[in-house]
Design an enzyme around this catalytic site. Structure first.
Site, PDB file in Angstrom:
ATOM      1  N   THR A 176      -4.401   1.436 -26.951  1.00  0.00           N
ATOM      2  CA  THR A 176      -5.187   0.347 -26.548  1.00  0.00           C
ATOM      3  C   THR A 176      -6.284   0.996 -25.764  1.00  0.00           C
ATOM      4  O   THR A 176      -6.256   2.165 -25.112  1.00  0.00           O
ATOM      5  CB  THR A 176      -4.590  -0.712 -26.024  1.00  0.00           C
ATOM      6  OG1 THR A 176      -3.804  -1.313 -26.868  1.00  0.00           O
ATOM      7  CG2 THR A 176      -5.254  -1.876 -25.051  1.00  0.00           C
ATOM      8  N   GLY A 206      -1.433 -10.909 -28.130  1.00  0.00           N
ATOM      9  CA  GLY A 206      -0.967 -10.055 -26.825  1.00  0.00           C
ATOM     10  C   GLY A 206      -1.581 -10.420 -25.621  1.00  0.00           C
ATOM     11  O   GLY A 206      -2.386 -11.571 -25.658  1.00  0.00           O
ATOM     12  N   ASP A 207      -1.626  -9.584 -24.852  1.00  0.00           N
ATOM     13  CA  ASP A 207      -2.145  -9.938 -23.337  1.00  0.00           C
ATOM     14  C   ASP A 207      -3.745  -9.618 -23.467  1.00  0.00           C
ATOM     15  O   ASP A 207      -4.286 -10.189 -22.445  1.00  0.00           O
ATOM     16  CB  ASP A 207      -1.580  -8.848 -22.426  1.00  0.00           C
ATOM     17  CG  ASP A 207      -1.993  -7.378 -22.542  1.00  0.00           C
ATOM     18  OD1 ASP A 207      -1.336  -7.045 -23.764  1.00  0.00           O
ATOM     19  OD2 ASP A 207      -2.168  -6.724 -21.516  1.00  0.00           O
TER      20      ASP A 207
HETATM   21  N1  ASP Z   1      -1.457  -4.622 -24.749  1.00  0.00           N
HETATM   22  C1  ASP Z   1      -1.437  -4.450 -26.213  1.00  0.00           C
HETATM   23  C2  ASP Z   1      -0.776  -5.535 -26.792  1.00  0.00           C
HETATM   24  O1  ASP Z   1       0.222  -5.824 -26.426  1.00  0.00           O
HETATM   25  C3  ASP Z   1      -0.805  -3.197 -26.799  1.00  0.00           C
HETATM   26  C4  ASP Z   1      -1.362  -1.774 -26.008  1.00  0.00           C
HETATM   27  O2  ASP Z   1      -1.930  -1.853 -24.837  1.00  0.00           O
HETATM   28  O3  ASP Z   1      -1.220  -0.698 -26.416  1.00  0.00           O
HETATM   29  O4  ASP Z   1      -1.320  -6.230 -27.690  1.00  0.00           O
END
Ligand code: ASP
Length: 315
Positions: A176, A206-207
């Site tokens: 990410t 996700g977040d």
């Molecule tokens: N935070 C991201 C999610 O959960 C994934 C990541 O940061 O690699 O979608």
């Protein structure tokens, strides 16, 4: 004080990918800092830096995003301007090259904060974003390998324990991207873009596109998070860390306090980058790696950190 930091996600990167990721992070900082140096806005710098990372297939955002359980590419992104608390986000969006730029359009061209799925894609076409397939052959191969392992090794009921699965297969989570920037007028912006967690269930958000969870900015500071999104959503990590800066913690201390909070509560893999209004830069993570690149006016050159120490040893 101008300052910028970018991250390429928490991870346990395979050796052959570390150099590519370091170069990508460096190019993103260069691109974003060039915007700041020419008097540009923190939001422009942030979008530019994230675009560079989205276009680099080594990262799990834009081109080369991770694939869902059913082999699709469903991306999330958000961007936020600290002085006005304006924020734009997209979730579960497909067939777009740069989700962070689409998120900015949501912020600037609509009355809304978050558009999802088909609606977000429809909006992308109206805004002139051409149809684009972000799936790379490399990701398709990784997806096949992971699916084989999950299907053969453990039954799918273990999907209920995402953390356990990620402990066994840390490659599920990587790449990410995010950026926080401070411009010469004191404006702070933060942005994050992702393909999500590898093999995520269809419909899972996700977040990253949730203000306060994966991305947040105010006049006191900005933050962009990475890791298992469910951890950031349950702790509102990005907002919490920005609040720590509001009550006087410097960016490095706020980032550390944020990861302490994760470790003492939900205890899942997480990382965060921060900048406070004085231009201090911070980052912290509980993963093995989180490649970050950063620079502010007190530094002569871009610094890179968060690389596994031994990655060159057996080259
Ligand atoms: N935070 C991201 C999610 O959960 C994934 C990541 O940061 O690699 O979608």
């Amino acid at each position: 004080m101008r300052a910028i930091i970018v991250h390429g996600g928490v991870s346990e990167l395979k050796k052959e990918k570390v150099e590519r990721a370091v170069n990508g992070v460096k190019r993103a900082v260069e691109a974003g800092y060039a915007v700041l140096k020419s008097g540009g806005d923190a939001l422009d710098a942030c979008e530019k830096a994230v675009n560079v990372l989205e276009d680099d297939p080594v990262f799990n955002a834009g081109t080369g995003s991770a694939l869902t359980l059913d082999g699709q590419c469903a991306m999330d992104a958000s961007i936020m301007r600290g002085s006005t608390l304006q924020v734009g986000a997209v979730a579960d969006v497909r067939n777009v090259k740069n989700p962070i730029s689409l998120a900015r359009k949501v912020m600037e061209e609509t009355d809304h904060v978050l558009l999802v799925g088909e609606g977000a894609e429809k909006f992308a076409r109206i805004m002139g974003f051409p149809e684009y397939d972000p799936i790379t052959e490399e990701r398709r191969m990784e997806w096949k390998k992971l699916m084989d392992r999950v299907m053969n090794g453990r039954s799918l009921k273990h999907w209920k324990k995402l953390s356990e699965l990620i402990k066994k297969h840390p490659e599920i989570l990587h790449g990410t991207v995010g950026c926080v920037a401070l411009d010469e007028r004191g404006e702070i912006a933060a942005g994050t873009s992702t393909g999500g967690v590898f093999l995520k269930l269809f419909g899972r958000v996700g977040d990253t596109p949730i203000p306060g969870a994966g991305t947040y900015a105010t006049i006191y500071g900005g933050a962009s998070a990475t890791g298992i999104g469910e951890a950031m959503m349950r702790t509102l990590l990005a907002k919490t860390v920005v609040d720590f800066m509001k009550i006087g913690l410097s960016a490095p201390k706020a980032a550390e306090a944020g990861i302490d909070l994760i470790n003492n509560t939900v205890n899942m893999m997480a990382g965060i980058i921060t900048i406070d209004r004085h231009g201090n830069i911070g980052f912290a993570h509980n993963s093995r790696d989180m490649i970050v690149g950063f620079i502010n006016e007190n530094m002569d050159s871009i610094e890179i950190s968060g690389i596994p120490e031994d990655w060159r040893k057996d080259d």
